[in-house]
Design a protein around this motif. Sequence first.
Motif, PDB file in Angstrom:
ATOM      1  N   GLN A 159     -16.797  -5.427  10.202  1.00 54.33           N
ATOM      2  CA  GLN A 159     -16.872  -5.855  11.782  1.00 54.33           C
ATOM      3  C   GLN A 159     -15.392  -6.278  12.030  1.00 54.33           C
ATOM      4  O   GLN A 159     -15.135  -7.081  12.875  1.00 54.33           O
ATOM      5  CB  GLN A 159     -17.973  -6.349  12.322  1.00 54.33           C
ATOM      6  N   ARG A 160     -14.494  -5.877  11.354  1.00 58.00           N
ATOM      7  CA  ARG A 160     -12.968  -6.387  11.430  1.00 58.00           C
ATOM      8  C   ARG A 160     -12.425  -5.982  12.775  1.00 58.00           C
ATOM      9  O   ARG A 160     -11.492  -6.667  13.388  1.00 58.00           O
ATOM     10  CB  ARG A 160     -12.273  -5.797  10.257  1.00 58.00           C
ATOM     11  N   GLY A 218     -17.580  11.067  30.915  1.00 64.78           N
ATOM     12  CA  GLY A 218     -17.456   9.295  30.842  1.00 64.78           C
ATOM     13  C   GLY A 218     -17.148   8.989  29.669  1.00 64.78           C
ATOM     14  O   GLY A 218     -17.024   9.652  28.782  1.00 64.78           O
ATOM     15  N   CYS A 219     -16.788   7.614  29.608  1.00 68.55           N
ATOM     16  CA  CYS A 219     -16.373   7.003  28.511  1.00 68.55           C
ATOM     17  C   CYS A 219     -17.444   6.910  27.699  1.00 68.55           C
ATOM     18  O   CYS A 219     -18.380   6.522  27.763  1.00 68.55           O
ATOM     19  CB  CYS A 219     -15.728   5.631  28.834  1.00 68.55           C
ATOM     20  N   PHE A 220     -16.865   6.444  26.317  1.00 65.83           N
ATOM     21  CA  PHE A 220     -17.827   6.370  25.039  1.00 65.83           C
ATOM     22  C   PHE A 220     -18.426   4.953  25.540  1.00 65.83           C
ATOM     23  O   PHE A 220     -17.883   3.960  25.909  1.00 65.83           O
ATOM     24  CB  PHE A 220     -17.150   6.203  23.883  1.00 65.83           C
ATOM     25  N   LEU A 221     -19.944   4.983  25.198  1.00 62.51           N
ATOM     26  CA  LEU A 221     -20.723   3.736  25.450  1.00 62.51           C
ATOM     27  C   LEU A 221     -21.088   3.171  24.214  1.00 62.51           C
ATOM     28  O   LEU A 221     -21.978   3.980  23.576  1.00 62.51           O
ATOM     29  CB  LEU A 221     -21.866   3.994  26.720  1.00 62.51           C
ATOM     30  N   PRO A 222     -20.915   1.906  23.835  1.00 63.06           N
ATOM     31  CA  PRO A 222     -21.594   1.442  22.614  1.00 63.06           C
ATOM     32  C   PRO A 222     -22.955   1.069  22.649  1.00 63.06           C
ATOM     33  O   PRO A 222     -23.529   0.978  23.871  1.00 63.06           O
ATOM     34  CB  PRO A 222     -20.700   0.087  22.510  1.00 63.06           C
ATOM     35  N   THR A 223     -23.679   0.932  21.674  1.00 69.29           N
ATOM     36  CA  THR A 223     -24.936   0.451  21.798  1.00 69.29           C
ATOM     37  C   THR A 223     -25.139  -0.930  21.819  1.00 69.29           C
ATOM     38  O   THR A 223     -23.882  -1.652  21.883  1.00 69.29           O
ATOM     39  CB  THR A 223     -25.603   0.793  20.269  1.00 69.29           C
ATOM     40  N   PRO A 224     -26.234  -1.332  22.499  1.00 74.51           N
ATOM     41  CA  PRO A 224     -26.285  -2.945  22.491  1.00 74.51           C
ATOM     42  C   PRO A 224     -25.795  -3.783  21.398  1.00 74.51           C
ATOM     43  O   PRO A 224     -25.041  -4.909  21.711  1.00 74.51           O
ATOM     44  CB  PRO A 224     -27.713  -3.310  23.008  1.00 74.51           C
ATOM     45  N   GLU A 225     -25.861  -3.360  20.467  1.00 70.64           N
ATOM     46  CA  GLU A 225     -25.413  -4.246  19.009  1.00 70.64           C
ATOM     47  C   GLU A 225     -24.148  -4.013  18.973  1.00 70.64           C
ATOM     48  O   GLU A 225     -23.488  -5.020  18.376  1.00 70.64           O
ATOM     49  CB  GLU A 225     -26.262  -3.331  17.929  1.00 70.64           C
ATOM     50  N   GLN A 226     -23.516  -3.043  19.373  1.00 67.32           N
ATOM     51  CA  GLN A 226     -21.860  -2.815  19.137  1.00 67.32           C
ATOM     52  C   GLN A 226     -21.148  -3.411  20.224  1.00 67.32           C
ATOM     53  O   GLN A 226     -20.031  -3.356  19.968  1.00 67.32           O
ATOM     54  CB  GLN A 226     -21.591  -1.316  18.899  1.00 67.32           C
ATOM     55  N   HIS A 227     -21.816  -3.775  21.459  1.00 69.55           N
ATOM     56  CA  HIS A 227     -21.097  -4.029  22.417  1.00 69.55           C
ATOM     57  C   HIS A 227     -20.202  -5.468  22.664  1.00 69.55           C
ATOM     58  O   HIS A 227     -18.909  -5.146  23.118  1.00 69.55           O
ATOM     59  CB  HIS A 227     -22.334  -4.605  23.618  1.00 69.55           C
ATOM     60  N   ALA A 228     -20.498  -6.248  21.599  1.00 70.48           N
ATOM     61  CA  ALA A 228     -19.629  -7.493  21.491  1.00 70.48           C
ATOM     62  C   ALA A 228     -18.223  -7.004  20.833  1.00 70.48           C
ATOM     63  O   ALA A 228     -17.246  -7.727  20.887  1.00 70.48           O
ATOM     64  CB  ALA A 228     -20.290  -8.328  20.589  1.00 70.48           C
ATOM     65  N   ARG A 229     -18.023  -5.871  20.190  1.00 73.22           N
ATOM     66  CA  ARG A 229     -17.002  -5.505  19.592  1.00 73.22           C
ATOM     67  C   ARG A 229     -16.059  -4.690  20.736  1.00 73.22           C
ATOM     68  O   ARG A 229     -15.078  -4.043  20.303  1.00 73.22           O
ATOM     69  CB  ARG A 229     -17.257  -4.467  18.308  1.00 73.22           C
ATOM     70  N   PHE A 230     -16.430  -4.598  21.742  1.00 71.38           N
ATOM     71  CA  PHE A 230     -15.723  -3.575  22.899  1.00 71.38           C
ATOM     72  C   PHE A 230     -15.105  -4.880  24.069  1.00 71.38           C
ATOM     73  O   PHE A 230     -15.624  -5.567  24.348  1.00 71.38           O
ATOM     74  CB  PHE A 230     -16.412  -2.796  23.432  1.00 71.38           C
ATOM     75  N   MET A 231     -13.680  -4.304  24.251  1.00 72.78           N
ATOM     76  CA  MET A 231     -13.128  -5.217  25.214  1.00 72.78           C
ATOM     77  C   MET A 231     -13.391  -4.447  26.501  1.00 72.78           C
ATOM     78  O   MET A 231     -13.614  -3.173  26.582  1.00 72.78           O
ATOM     79  CB  MET A 231     -11.473  -5.502  24.934  1.00 72.78           C
ATOM     80  N   THR A 232     -13.331  -5.174  27.736  1.00 72.86           N
ATOM     81  CA  THR A 232     -13.360  -4.610  29.051  1.00 72.86           C
ATOM     82  C   THR A 232     -11.953  -4.568  29.657  1.00 72.86           C
ATOM     83  O   THR A 232     -11.086  -5.123  29.309  1.00 72.86           O
ATOM     84  CB  THR A 232     -14.332  -5.102  29.903  1.00 72.86           C
TER      85      THR A 232
END
Length: 138
Positions: free
Chosen positions: A33-34, A124-138
């Motif tokens: 998760q780099r 629409g934009c790619f939406l991460p799963t709840p588990e992946q959400h922390a790896r995405f910036m807003t």
Amino acid sequence: MVAESAAPVIVFDGVCLLCSRWVRFLLKHDRAQRYRFASMQSEGGRGLLLAHGLDPDSPLSFLLVEDGHGYTDTDAIARVLHGLQHRRWRWLGGALRLLPRWLRDPAYRFVARHRYRIFGQSRGCFLPTPEQHARFMT
């Protein structure tokens, strides 16, 4: 200026199906998760593109921000692949860098310019799963 993350950040086109597949590939193969992610449609992604001299309304370039430096095109892809843990991806990243930039970047830019026509575009934009959400910036 956008605050840059300590982790490398990949700015991608969230409505491009090819780009979304690339992000899914990285989510699967980046076991440490780099990398973090920001869509170019987000405020953070737009800010990073601007900070590194790219037009957020017409980006033809993939952007990797690592250690405060922006890398684009095939240099960015090679660095990302080399940063993955599995030996085959590291090897592929190194092999890509052996090709001269004058050869690899025009091919990349051709695909980037025609990505919607070749691979499609989502509404629409790619939406991460709840588990992946922390790896995405807003």
